[in-house]
Design a protein around this motif. Sequence first.
Motif, short mmCIF file in Angstrom:
data_model
loop_
_atom_site.label_atom_id
_atom_site.label_comp_id
_atom_site.label_asym_id
_atom_site.label_seq_id
_atom_site.Cartn_x
_atom_site.Cartn_y
_atom_site.Cartn_z
N ALA A 150 -15.12 52.04 -40.56
CA ALA A 150 -16.17 51.96 -39.54
C ALA A 150 -17.30 52.93 -39.85
O ALA A 150 -18.49 52.58 -39.75
N SER A 151 -16.95 54.15 -40.25
CA SER A 151 -17.96 55.16 -40.54
C SER A 151 -18.84 54.73 -41.70
O SER A 151 -20.08 54.86 -41.64
N SER A 152 -18.23 54.21 -42.76
CA SER A 152 -18.99 53.77 -43.92
C SER A 152 -19.97 52.66 -43.54
O SER A 152 -21.14 52.68 -43.93
N TYR A 153 -19.48 51.69 -42.78
CA TYR A 153 -20.31 50.56 -42.41
C TYR A 153 -21.52 51.01 -41.59
O TYR A 153 -22.68 50.68 -41.92
N TYR A 154 -21.28 51.77 -40.53
CA TYR A 154 -22.38 52.13 -39.64
C TYR A 154 -23.33 53.12 -40.31
O TYR A 154 -24.54 53.11 -40.04
N TRP A 155 -22.81 53.96 -41.20
CA TRP A 155 -23.69 54.89 -41.91
C TRP A 155 -24.52 54.16 -42.96
O TRP A 155 -25.72 54.36 -43.05
N CYS A 156 -23.88 53.29 -43.74
CA CYS A 156 -24.60 52.58 -44.81
C CYS A 156 -25.74 51.72 -44.26
O CYS A 156 -26.80 51.61 -44.89
N ARG A 157 -25.53 51.13 -43.11
CA ARG A 157 -26.54 50.22 -42.58
C ARG A 157 -27.70 50.95 -41.90
O ARG A 157 -28.70 50.32 -41.54
N SER A 158 -27.59 52.26 -41.74
CA SER A 158 -28.64 52.99 -41.03
C SER A 158 -29.22 54.17 -41.79
O SER A 158 -30.34 54.62 -41.48
N SER A 159 -28.51 54.69 -42.79
CA SER A 159 -28.99 55.87 -43.49
C SER A 159 -30.19 55.55 -44.39
O SER A 159 -30.19 54.54 -45.10
N PRO A 160 -31.21 56.42 -44.39
CA PRO A 160 -32.34 56.23 -45.31
C PRO A 160 -31.92 56.20 -46.78
O PRO A 160 -32.68 55.74 -47.63
N ARG A 161 -30.72 56.66 -47.07
CA ARG A 161 -30.22 56.61 -48.45
C ARG A 161 -30.11 55.16 -48.93
O ARG A 161 -30.28 54.88 -50.12
N TYR A 162 -29.82 54.24 -48.02
CA TYR A 162 -29.64 52.85 -48.39
C TYR A 162 -30.72 51.92 -47.86
O TYR A 162 -30.81 50.78 -48.29
N THR A 163 -31.52 52.38 -46.93
CA THR A 163 -32.56 51.51 -46.40
C THR A 163 -33.83 51.52 -47.25
O THR A 163 -34.78 50.81 -46.94
N GLY A 164 -33.84 52.35 -48.31
CA GLY A 164 -34.98 52.39 -49.21
C GLY A 164 -36.10 53.31 -48.75
O GLY A 164 -37.17 53.34 -49.36
N GLU A 165 -35.85 54.08 -47.72
CA GLU A 165 -36.90 54.94 -47.18
C GLU A 165 -37.05 56.25 -47.94
O GLU A 165 -38.07 56.92 -47.85
N MET A 166 -35.99 56.64 -48.70
CA MET A 166 -36.02 57.95 -49.35
C MET A 166 -35.40 57.88 -50.73
O MET A 166 -34.61 56.97 -51.04
N GLU A 167 -35.72 58.88 -51.57
CA GLU A 167 -35.13 58.98 -52.89
C GLU A 167 -33.68 59.41 -52.77
O GLU A 167 -33.24 59.97 -51.77
N TRP A 168 -32.93 59.20 -53.85
CA TRP A 168 -31.55 59.68 -53.90
C TRP A 168 -31.54 61.21 -53.91
O TRP A 168 -32.45 61.86 -54.41
N LEU A 169 -30.50 61.79 -53.39
CA LEU A 169 -30.28 63.23 -53.51
C LEU A 169 -30.21 63.57 -54.99
O LEU A 169 -29.58 62.88 -55.77
N SER A 170 -30.87 64.65 -55.39
CA SER A 170 -30.94 64.99 -56.81
C SER A 170 -30.75 66.48 -57.02
O SER A 170 -31.05 67.29 -56.14
#
Length: 315
Positions: free
Chosen positions: A291-311
């Motif tokens: 559940a945590s993975s699903y709800y986080w993946c669908r809302s985090s800027p890491r996956y929505t394309g809003e931000m660069e990857w952590l580097s």
Amino acid sequence: MPTLELDVPFALRTNPRLEQALPGHVQRLWGFGLPEKVYLAQRCPDIVGGWWPEANGDELDLGLDFFAWLFLVDDAFDGLNTREAEKLIKTFTAVVEGAGGNGDSRVDFFADVWARQCKGMSARYCRRAADNWTKVFDALLTEVVNMAECHFPTIEEYRNIRYRSGYMPPILDMTERLRGFELTPEVYADPVFRTLYDANVWCLNLVDDLFSFEKEAAQGEPHNMVLVVERERGCSRSEAVDAVVSMLGEYLAGFLTAEARLSAALEARGVSLTDRANTYAFVDDLRSSCASSYYWCRSSPRYTGEMEWLSFRDE
């Protein structure tokens, strides 16, 4: 692509102690000279609060640091050639073999997390956890080699890589550590438990692939089930997404079926009441993780394309 709505049959739980633990977590990242701005903006710690909702105190601190390491190491291999990847893997492997840190912030942070993970755990547990990390590093190197050789893996090749490169076995090892118990060899040997365990691994891997394929396609990264299916089957991108959603549904169904059979299976094997209770607690966290993975993946800027990857590069 519109946000995917998946039928994940587990309720999202949250850890009420997460916010209180975050300042200390960020301070530890600073102490190792690691970047945190993008990591926090992408709400990466939120996944820990849903994954391990019962964690508290030192265990929650360890869970946060461990997941930060996962995000960091995942980025560390981007753009490396084979020689560079092999060199980095040797330093990480040395940590789980007992070498400790070496002055590199990434290695020192991993050494700190690894030492805390092993504290109070049996030699058997530590050997298993070290072996699982070795398998992860081997899979990450395979991905680098594939990229260097312009090799697009088949579905079967990708299954073999992804089971390891998705970090799930080390995460599930950490689940035992944070819960304060070790699942016994007889539990791990039970076919019903193994079916449930593997189904959880694949549920998490496929959820991640379903929300990351656009970013990975843009980066020329072939290691994603959506992209692998699209290429091997010669289908459209949307058809590949549907196929992977179907795969996810099969694994979720397999998880629920195995979970329903688990109590009888453990009783038939003569597993003690204490070890059965530990196993059920472990399964609770498997449900939470999905559940945590699903709800986080669908809302985090890491996956929505809003931000660069952590580097590790300067932010």
